[in-house]
Design an enzyme around this catalytic site. Structure first.
Site, short mmCIF file in Angstrom:
data_model
loop_
_atom_site.label_atom_id
_atom_site.label_comp_id
_atom_site.label_asym_id
_atom_site.label_seq_id
_atom_site.Cartn_x
_atom_site.Cartn_y
_atom_site.Cartn_z
CG HIS A 46 -5.96 -2.58 8.86
ND1 HIS A 46 -6.15 -1.43 9.62
CD2 HIS A 46 -4.60 -2.69 8.75
CE1 HIS A 46 -4.97 -0.90 9.93
NE2 HIS A 46 -4.02 -1.66 9.42
CD GLU B 281 -8.95 0.34 7.97
OE1 GLU B 281 -9.11 -0.57 8.80
OE2 GLU B 281 -8.20 1.32 8.17
CG ASP C 90 -9.08 -1.77 11.91
OD1 ASP C 90 -8.05 -2.39 11.53
OD2 ASP C 90 -9.59 -0.84 11.25
CG ASP D 294 -0.35 -0.63 2.45
OD1 ASP D 294 0.89 -0.56 2.61
OD2 ASP D 294 -1.09 -1.21 3.25
#
Ligand code: F6R
Length: 240
Positions: A137, A142, A135, A67
């Site tokens: 990811h 996400e 979380d 990313d």
């Protein structure tokens, strides 16, 4: 899923380095899927040291990163391109033209995503390195991201922006969007190596290993991959 729990961050990095070094020795022309963030810092240092000792070479390697932040280019110290140069590429003999990241400065972000998909099609990963967000990811996929998604523009969750802000100097805006490899492409790697350390990852690690496979915890999809090694420190493994 093979789970290895160790006592410290250093041990986690050592085991990861052994796995990556083994991969490079077996396949000197490997395609590596690489991650950024705090988690792989120890591993990258160990890989650079192994290169300096003459144990491995990156000459034939190609790398594809997960990313990049939208709006940041290699000349921005907070970009992932700059992170990779500083933490790994600048210390080993990889050819820069064989290192790939999404271009966060592309004028047309949708075309950039499709360009990255083509690149991923041409460069199947021998091994994909992953961290995990608090979380759940992976990459910047996400919670709620479809498991069949390919490269796309991700709106970062509030918790991710907060987590990432520790790497930015006070007053610098933390990007809220990133271009990320999708879960479909992460899953197409031959082997996956996921590292996690620290208490703040324990809940996400539980979801990945023991929870239901659900898009609410993107990392849970890894339960369906046939060759995954997860290396955890005691804190990250504390809820298992
Ligand atoms: C980074 C990436 C992210 C990180 C995750 C954990 O390229 O794709 O999924 O792996 O946010 O970040 P750290 O390691 O900083 O806790």
């Amino acid at each position: 899923m093979e789970i290895v729990t160790v006592g410290s961050y250093a041990e986690m990095s050592e085991i990861a380095a052994k796995i990556m070094i083994g991969e490079l020795k077996k396949c000197p022309r490997a395609v590596l899927g690489l991650a950024t963030g705090s988690t792989p810092l120890g591993l990258y240092k160990m890989l650079a040291d192994a290169y300096k000792r003459g144990e491995i070479s990156f000459r034939g390697v190609r790398s594809v990163n997960l990313d990049e932040y939208v709006g940041l280019g290699a000349d921005n110290g907070n970009s992932y391109a700059s992170f990779m140069n500083e933490r790994l590429f600048g210390h080993v003999d990889i050819l820069r033209e064989n290192t790939y990241l999404p271009n966060g400065l592309a004028e047309d972000l949708q075309s950039e995503c499709r360009r990255y998909d083509s690149l991923l099609d041409a460069l199947p990963r021998n091994i994909q390195l992953l961290g995990i967000g608090s979380d759940g990811h992976i990459g910047f996929n996400e919670p709620g991201t479809s498991f069949i998604e390919r490269t796309h523009i991700a709106e970062l969750a509030k918790s991710t922006v907060t987590d990432n802000s520790r790497l930015f100097e006070c007053g610098q805006a933390v990007p809220e969007r990133a271009l990320t490899m999708g879960i479909a492409d992460i899953m197409s790697a031959e082997k996956i190596l996921l590292l996690a350390n620290g208490k703040n990852k324990a809940k996400a690690v539980w979801g990945m290993v023991s929870g239901q496979v659900t898009e609410d915890c993107p990392a849970s999809i890894l339960q369906r991959h046939k060759n995954v090694t997860v290396v955890l420190d005691g804190d990250a493994a504390s809820l298992l």
